[in-house]
Design a protein around this motif. Sequence first.
Motif, PDB file in Angstrom:
ATOM      1  N   GLU A  18       0.840  -1.198   0.000  1.00 11.84           N
ATOM      2  CA  GLU A  18       0.000   0.000   0.000  1.00 11.84           C
ATOM      3  C   GLU A  18       0.874   1.247   0.000  1.00 11.84           C
ATOM      4  N   PHE A  19       0.311   2.340  -0.464  1.00 10.15           N
ATOM      5  CA  PHE A  19       0.931   3.644  -0.284  1.00 10.15           C
ATOM      6  C   PHE A  19       0.726   4.032   1.180  1.00 10.15           C
ATOM      7  N   PHE A  20       1.654   4.767   1.756  1.00 12.75           N
ATOM      8  CA  PHE A  20       1.457   5.248   3.111  1.00 12.75           C
ATOM      9  C   PHE A  20       2.140   6.587   3.317  1.00 12.75           C
ATOM     10  N   GLU A  21       1.735   7.255   4.394  1.00  9.11           N
ATOM     11  CA  GLU A  21       2.361   8.490   4.852  1.00  9.11           C
ATOM     12  C   GLU A  21       2.776   8.280   6.298  1.00  9.11           C
ATOM     13  N   LEU A  22       3.961   8.731   6.630  1.00  4.26           N
ATOM     14  CA  LEU A  22       4.449   8.672   7.998  1.00  4.26           C
ATOM     15  C   LEU A  22       4.870  10.078   8.403  1.00  4.26           C
ATOM     16  N   ARG A  23       4.330  10.537   9.520  1.00  5.37           N
ATOM     17  CA  ARG A  23       4.669  11.864  10.041  1.00  5.37           C
ATOM     18  C   ARG A  23       5.066  11.731  11.497  1.00  5.37           C
ATOM     19  N   ILE A  24       6.015  12.531  11.880  1.00  3.26           N
ATOM     20  CA  ILE A  24       6.332  12.700  13.296  1.00  3.26           C
ATOM     21  C   ILE A  24       6.224  14.189  13.558  1.00  3.26           C
ATOM     22  N   ARG A  63      -0.399   6.734   8.224  1.00  5.33           N
ATOM     23  CA  ARG A  63      -1.676   6.686   7.517  1.00  5.33           C
ATOM     24  C   ARG A  63      -1.568   5.753   6.322  1.00  5.33           C
ATOM     25  N   ILE A  64      -2.483   4.771   6.275  1.00  2.24           N
ATOM     26  CA  ILE A  64      -2.639   3.885   5.122  1.00  2.24           C
ATOM     27  C   ILE A  64      -4.117   3.933   4.748  1.00  2.24           C
ATOM     28  N   LYS A  65      -4.403   4.458   3.554  1.00  2.00           N
ATOM     29  CA  LYS A  65      -5.782   4.676   3.090  1.00  2.00           C
ATOM     30  C   LYS A  65      -6.533   5.515   4.123  1.00  2.00           C
ATOM     31  N   ASP A  66      -7.645   5.001   4.656  1.00  2.63           N
ATOM     32  CA  ASP A  66      -8.439   5.764   5.612  1.00  2.63           C
ATOM     33  C   ASP A  66      -8.160   5.382   7.060  1.00  2.63           C
ATOM     34  N   THR A  67      -7.056   4.662   7.294  1.00  2.00           N
ATOM     35  CA  THR A  67      -6.718   4.193   8.629  1.00  2.00           C
ATOM     36  C   THR A  67      -5.433   4.858   9.114  1.00  2.00           C
ATOM     37  N   ARG A  68      -5.442   5.252  10.380  1.00  6.72           N
ATOM     38  CA  ARG A  68      -4.268   5.874  10.985  1.00  6.72           C
ATOM     39  C   ARG A  68      -3.867   5.097  12.231  1.00  6.72           C
ATOM     40  N   LEU A  69      -2.571   4.986  12.431  1.00 12.80           N
ATOM     41  CA  LEU A  69      -2.024   4.425  13.653  1.00 12.80           C
ATOM     42  C   LEU A  69      -1.198   5.519  14.301  1.00 12.80           C
ATOM     43  N   LEU A  70      -1.566   5.899  15.513  1.00 10.12           N
ATOM     44  CA  LEU A  70      -0.881   6.962  16.237  1.00 10.12           C
ATOM     45  C   LEU A  70      -0.112   6.359  17.401  1.00 10.12           C
ATOM     46  N   LYS A  71       1.088   6.845  17.614  1.00  5.56           N
ATOM     47  CA  LYS A  71       1.891   6.403  18.754  1.00  5.56           C
ATOM     48  C   LYS A  71       2.572   7.628  19.339  1.00  5.56           C
ATOM     49  N   ASP A  72       2.224   7.946  20.585  1.00  9.80           N
ATOM     50  CA  ASP A  72       2.846   9.067  21.280  1.00  9.80           C
ATOM     51  C   ASP A  72       4.142   8.588  21.912  1.00  9.80           C
ATOM     52  N   PHE A  73       5.131   9.484  21.950  1.00  9.01           N
ATOM     53  CA  PHE A  73       6.371   9.186  22.660  1.00  9.01           C
ATOM     54  C   PHE A  73       6.937  10.481  23.219  1.00  9.01           C
ATOM     55  N   SER A  74       7.769  10.336  24.232  1.00 10.74           N
ATOM     56  CA  SER A  74       8.390  11.520  24.818  1.00 10.74           C
ATOM     57  C   SER A  74       9.898  11.343  24.826  1.00 10.74           C
ATOM     58  N   VAL A  75      10.574  12.466  24.723  1.00 13.54           N
ATOM     59  CA  VAL A  75      12.030  12.502  24.758  1.00 13.54           C
ATOM     60  C   VAL A  75      12.416  13.305  25.989  1.00 13.54           C
ATOM     61  N   SER A  76      13.299  12.730  26.816  1.00  8.02           N
ATOM     62  CA  SER A  76      13.786  13.422  28.006  1.00  8.02           C
ATOM     63  C   SER A  76      15.249  13.052  28.216  1.00  8.02           C
ATOM     64  N   ILE A  89      -9.848   5.569  12.435  1.00  9.89           N
ATOM     65  CA  ILE A  89     -10.375   5.355  11.089  1.00  9.89           C
ATOM     66  C   ILE A  89     -11.146   6.600  10.682  1.00  9.89           C
ATOM     67  N   ASP A  90     -10.899   7.093   9.468  1.00  5.59           N
ATOM     68  CA  ASP A  90     -11.593   8.282   8.965  1.00  5.59           C
ATOM     69  C   ASP A  90     -13.091   8.011   8.854  1.00  5.59           C
ATOM     70  N   PRO A  91     -13.905   9.055   8.892  1.00  2.00           N
ATOM     71  CA  PRO A  91     -15.351   8.878   8.733  1.00  2.00           C
ATOM     72  C   PRO A  91     -15.700   8.312   7.355  1.00  2.00           C
ATOM     73  N   TYR A  92     -16.837   7.664   7.299  1.00  2.00           N
ATOM     74  CA  TYR A  92     -17.391   7.168   6.042  1.00  2.00           C
ATOM     75  C   TYR A  92     -18.476   8.144   5.607  1.00  2.00           C
ATOM     76  N   PHE A  93     -18.390   8.613   4.369  1.00  2.00           N
ATOM     77  CA  PHE A  93     -19.400   9.494   3.785  1.00  2.00           C
ATOM     78  C   PHE A  93     -19.962   8.840   2.537  1.00  2.00           C
ATOM     79  N   ALA A  94     -21.264   9.015   2.298  1.00  2.00           N
ATOM     80  CA  ALA A  94     -21.887   8.584   1.047  1.00  2.00           C
ATOM     81  C   ALA A  94     -22.997   9.582   0.719  1.00  2.00           C
TER      82      ALA A  94
END
Length: 165
Positions: A18-24, A63-76, A89-94
């Motif tokens: 799949e295509f995906f986007e990764l952001r931090i 983000r893959i399609k309409d699904t997101r996986l979020l993971k919080d982390f801290s740096v100290s 999961i993004d909303p479904y519209f029709a």
Amino acid sequence: MPLSDDRAVVSIMNENAEFFELRIHAEDGELIYYKQTTKPLNTYQKIFDFKNLENGNYTMDLRIKDTRLLKDFSVSAKGITVGESKLRIDPYFAFADGILKLSYLNFDQEQLNLNIYDEKGLVYETSLGKDFNIASGYDLSALNEGKYEVVISSLKNNFLFSLVK
């Protein structure tokens, strides 16, 4: 995810390519890292060196399609601390036969609002509430023909759906 006090590995494995986007991004929204694939992938792995990051809270957003996986982390000064994964999961519209249908799993139980705009501005607004399961239908048959933007919004998120009537 943590490899050492200041380094972490991110591994992505998906059954289907799949295509995906990764952001931090930092807690204030500042984008720290962005990767968008140019072709569908099954796997991706990258080692991040966070030693130059300021102490604070960050979020990895995959983000893959309409699904997101979020993971919080801290740096100290003590190193990297990783939180639990959160699936979103993004909303479904029709839209068909003058009826707008929408559904959304509101995992964070945020207060949600629905706004509908035409080319001149706001034509309809309502509160969707903050229930976990949001499912609604709206009869838009009385609206004039044209282009409309439907927005579901909360303090943290905006979801957009375009329709032509």
